[in-house]
Design a protein around this motif. Structure first.
Motif, short mmCIF file in Angstrom:
data_model
loop_
_atom_site.label_atom_id
_atom_site.label_comp_id
_atom_site.label_asym_id
_atom_site.label_seq_id
_atom_site.Cartn_x
_atom_site.Cartn_y
_atom_site.Cartn_z
N LEU A 1 -5.38 -77.22 -73.88
CA LEU A 1 -6.59 -76.03 -73.40
C LEU A 1 -7.78 -77.12 -73.00
O LEU A 1 -8.29 -77.31 -72.28
N ILE A 2 -8.07 -78.10 -73.73
CA ILE A 2 -9.47 -79.23 -73.27
C ILE A 2 -8.99 -80.30 -72.10
O ILE A 2 -9.59 -80.78 -71.44
N GLY A 3 -7.80 -80.11 -71.57
CA GLY A 3 -7.57 -80.61 -70.57
C GLY A 3 -6.82 -82.23 -71.13
O GLY A 3 -6.66 -82.87 -69.95
N LYS A 4 -5.98 -82.18 -71.27
CA LYS A 4 -5.57 -83.99 -71.84
C LYS A 4 -4.56 -83.34 -71.42
O LYS A 4 -3.30 -83.57 -72.62
N MET A 5 -4.12 -83.66 -70.29
CA MET A 5 -2.65 -83.29 -69.74
C MET A 5 -1.92 -84.59 -70.65
O MET A 5 -0.58 -84.01 -70.49
N GLN A 6 -1.72 -85.99 -70.56
CA GLN A 6 -0.70 -86.47 -70.75
C GLN A 6 -0.45 -86.38 -72.61
O GLN A 6 0.65 -87.10 -72.35
N LEU A 7 -1.69 -86.12 -73.32
CA LEU A 7 -0.95 -85.87 -74.51
C LEU A 7 -0.29 -84.87 -74.64
O LEU A 7 0.64 -84.51 -74.94
N ALA A 8 -0.73 -83.93 -73.74
CA ALA A 8 0.00 -82.55 -73.81
C ALA A 8 1.18 -83.05 -73.74
O ALA A 8 2.42 -82.42 -74.01
N LEU A 9 1.68 -84.12 -72.46
CA LEU A 9 2.63 -84.32 -72.31
C LEU A 9 4.28 -84.73 -73.59
O LEU A 9 5.16 -84.49 -72.88
N LEU A 10 2.73 -85.66 -73.60
CA LEU A 10 3.42 -86.67 -74.71
C LEU A 10 4.02 -85.17 -75.65
O LEU A 10 5.34 -85.54 -76.62
N ALA A 11 3.40 -84.77 -76.90
CA ALA A 11 3.84 -83.82 -77.32
C ALA A 11 5.42 -82.77 -76.64
O ALA A 11 6.06 -82.67 -77.30
N VAL A 12 5.22 -82.47 -75.39
CA VAL A 12 5.96 -81.95 -74.74
C VAL A 12 7.66 -82.65 -74.59
O VAL A 12 8.78 -82.23 -75.29
N ALA A 13 7.67 -83.99 -74.52
CA ALA A 13 8.58 -84.96 -74.81
C ALA A 13 9.21 -84.78 -76.15
O ALA A 13 10.31 -84.39 -76.38
N LEU A 14 8.26 -84.87 -77.20
CA LEU A 14 9.05 -84.88 -78.08
C LEU A 14 9.48 -83.89 -78.43
O LEU A 14 10.59 -83.60 -78.79
N ILE A 15 9.00 -82.34 -78.24
CA ILE A 15 9.52 -81.07 -78.61
C ILE A 15 10.26 -80.86 -78.04
O ILE A 15 12.04 -80.30 -78.44
N GLY A 16 10.98 -81.71 -76.75
CA GLY A 16 12.57 -81.00 -75.83
C GLY A 16 13.07 -82.01 -77.01
O GLY A 16 14.79 -81.04 -77.24
N GLY A 17 13.12 -82.73 -77.31
CA GLY A 17 14.07 -84.15 -78.48
C GLY A 17 14.39 -83.27 -79.20
O GLY A 17 15.32 -83.34 -79.85
N LEU A 18 13.59 -82.93 -79.87
CA LEU A 18 13.66 -82.03 -81.44
C LEU A 18 14.39 -80.78 -80.92
O LEU A 18 14.85 -80.31 -82.38
N LEU A 19 13.82 -80.52 -80.07
CA LEU A 19 14.63 -78.51 -79.85
C LEU A 19 15.93 -78.89 -80.09
O LEU A 19 17.04 -77.74 -80.16
N ALA A 20 16.84 -79.86 -78.98
CA ALA A 20 17.89 -80.24 -78.69
C ALA A 20 18.47 -80.74 -80.12
O ALA A 20 19.96 -80.17 -80.21
N PHE A 21 17.81 -81.21 -80.43
CA PHE A 21 18.94 -82.01 -81.99
C PHE A 21 18.51 -80.74 -83.24
O PHE A 21 19.45 -80.44 -83.67
N PHE A 22 17.41 -80.06 -83.06
CA PHE A 22 17.10 -78.59 -83.98
C PHE A 22 19.22 -77.73 -83.50
O PHE A 22 19.60 -77.43 -84.49
N ARG A 23 18.96 -77.70 -81.95
CA ARG A 23 20.06 -76.96 -82.43
C ARG A 23 21.33 -76.80 -82.52
O ARG A 23 22.05 -76.97 -82.87
#
Length: 371
Positions: free
Chosen positions: A186-208
């Motif tokens: 929301l505040i335009g910090k795209m690279q930090l948002a991508l870092l969060a998305v990278a963690l979410i992707g790994g955690l979602l796969a593990f969660f499954r």
């Protein structure tokens, strides 16, 4: 501008999918390796699982997170990413040794301090202000150093401690990453948002695998829980520091950002503090493992990992919502509200469980207690 916005969303989806797929395809082979080398988490008096389970899931999470981050994050726009990866590598090897052959608490603690020092002193990711909490504003360098170190190590260990039932640590990690990452976007910090998305992707796969699979059941182990805590501690610090830099009139300025951070991470933070206080009150070392964590209570009440985890994730989601809703309050005011609500909610399973245990106790046990 619209094309740029669309491209950013495409990159986010690519980051999420790549991290998810790397983690997802890595887990079955890791389970085979764990079986071949007898790398299992064996049930004992403190654990809530009943079967031996492979513990190398953190390797898959780490791989998905790091590879996706390195491919899609623009290092020129977030120069401290190299120190985040360096610190993550330290955490990885500390967790790996602990998962495979065991590691003393002291060595584990030293490893966490080294990882934290890399990101604080080399990467410059540190807390510089308390935002008026307890009347304290800006911090000097030494105070900033020690507070940042304490926050990072505390959150790392808090996530390590809640990793006791299926899906809890990864589920909380997903929710927290969504909250921090959404605000970064929301505040335009795209690279930090991508870092969060990278963690979410790994955690979602593990969660499954961890939460739903029977054939390919796996735990994240210390590699995973320490890594999740380390990255989320960084998100929490950046969340507070970026709020300090935003103009107060901005639509996305959050006045009580330290308290909101606590609300986002309420499950690991509050439960860790609560358990340590109880232990000290009983004259026990605050670091001695036991089954007083809230997830232990809920598991005993429900008899199900899924039910206990689902309840806690819904509670965490509630706290995230109320924290942002009341974020215009002062830091101390919101912190007190969150602690009071958390104390009340935690007391419910405690007293329900106590009532159930008392009903099951034979009369002779009450006579013995009286004697």
């Amino acid at each position: 501008m619209e094309i740029l916005f669309a491209n950013e969303h495409l990159i986010m989806w690519e980051t999420l999918i790549l991290s998810f797929m790397i983690t997802y395809v890595s887990i079955p082979p890791l389970i085979e390796v764990a079986k071949a080398k007898n790398l299992y988490d064996v049930p004992n008096g403190r654990t809530s699982h009943e079967k031996i389970t492979p513990t190398l899931g953190g390797i898959a999470i780490f791989s998905g997170f790091v590879i996706a981050s390195m491919i899609f994050i623009n290092i020129a726009k977030i120069p401290y990413i190299q120190y985040i990866i360096a610190g993550s590598l330290v955490i990885f090897f500390v967790g790996l040794k602990d998962d495979i052959i065991g590691l003393s608490p002291l060595k584990k603690f030293v490893g966490q301090i080294i990882a934290a020092a890399i990101i604080i002193d080399l990467g410059g990711v540190r807390l510089s202000s308390l935002h008026g909490f307890a009347g304290i504003g800006a911090l000097n360098y030494v105070s900033s150093d020690f507070l940042s170190l304490f926050v990072i190590v505390a959150i790392i260990n808090a996530f390590n401690l809640i990793d006791g039932i299926d899906g809890l640590s990864s589920g909380v990690g997903i929710l927290a990453s969504l909250a921090f990452g959404g605000w970064f976007l929301l505040i335009g910090k795209m690279q930090l948002a991508l870092l969060a998305v990278a963690l979410i992707g790994g955690l979602l796969a593990f969660f499954r695998f961890n939460f739903f699979s029977k054939r390919y059941k796996i735990f994240m182990g210390d590699i995973g829980s320490l890594l999740v805590g380390f990255i989320l501690a960084i998100f929490a610090i950046k969340f507070n520091e970026l709020n300090a830099a935003i103009a107060k009139g901005s639509s996305y300025f959050i006045k009580a950002s330290p308290a909101v951070s606590i609300g986002i991470l309420i499950i690991p933070i509050f439960d860790t503090v609560r358990v340590m206080v109880i232990r000290m009150a009983k004259g026990i070392s605050p670091f001695k493992p036991d089954k007083r964590h809230i997830h232990h209570y809920l598991y005993e009440l429900t008899g199900s990992h899924r039910k206990a985890t689902s309840i806690l994730l819904l509670v965490n989601l509630f706290f995230i919502g109320i924290s942002f809703w009341l974020s215009s309050l002062r830091v101390l005011e919101l912190t007190v509200i969150l602690v009071l609500i958390a104390t009340f909610l935690t007391s419910i399973p405690y007293y329900l469980l106590k009532k159930r245990r008392n009903k099951k106790r034979p009369v002779s046990s009450f006579i013995a207690d009286a004697d």
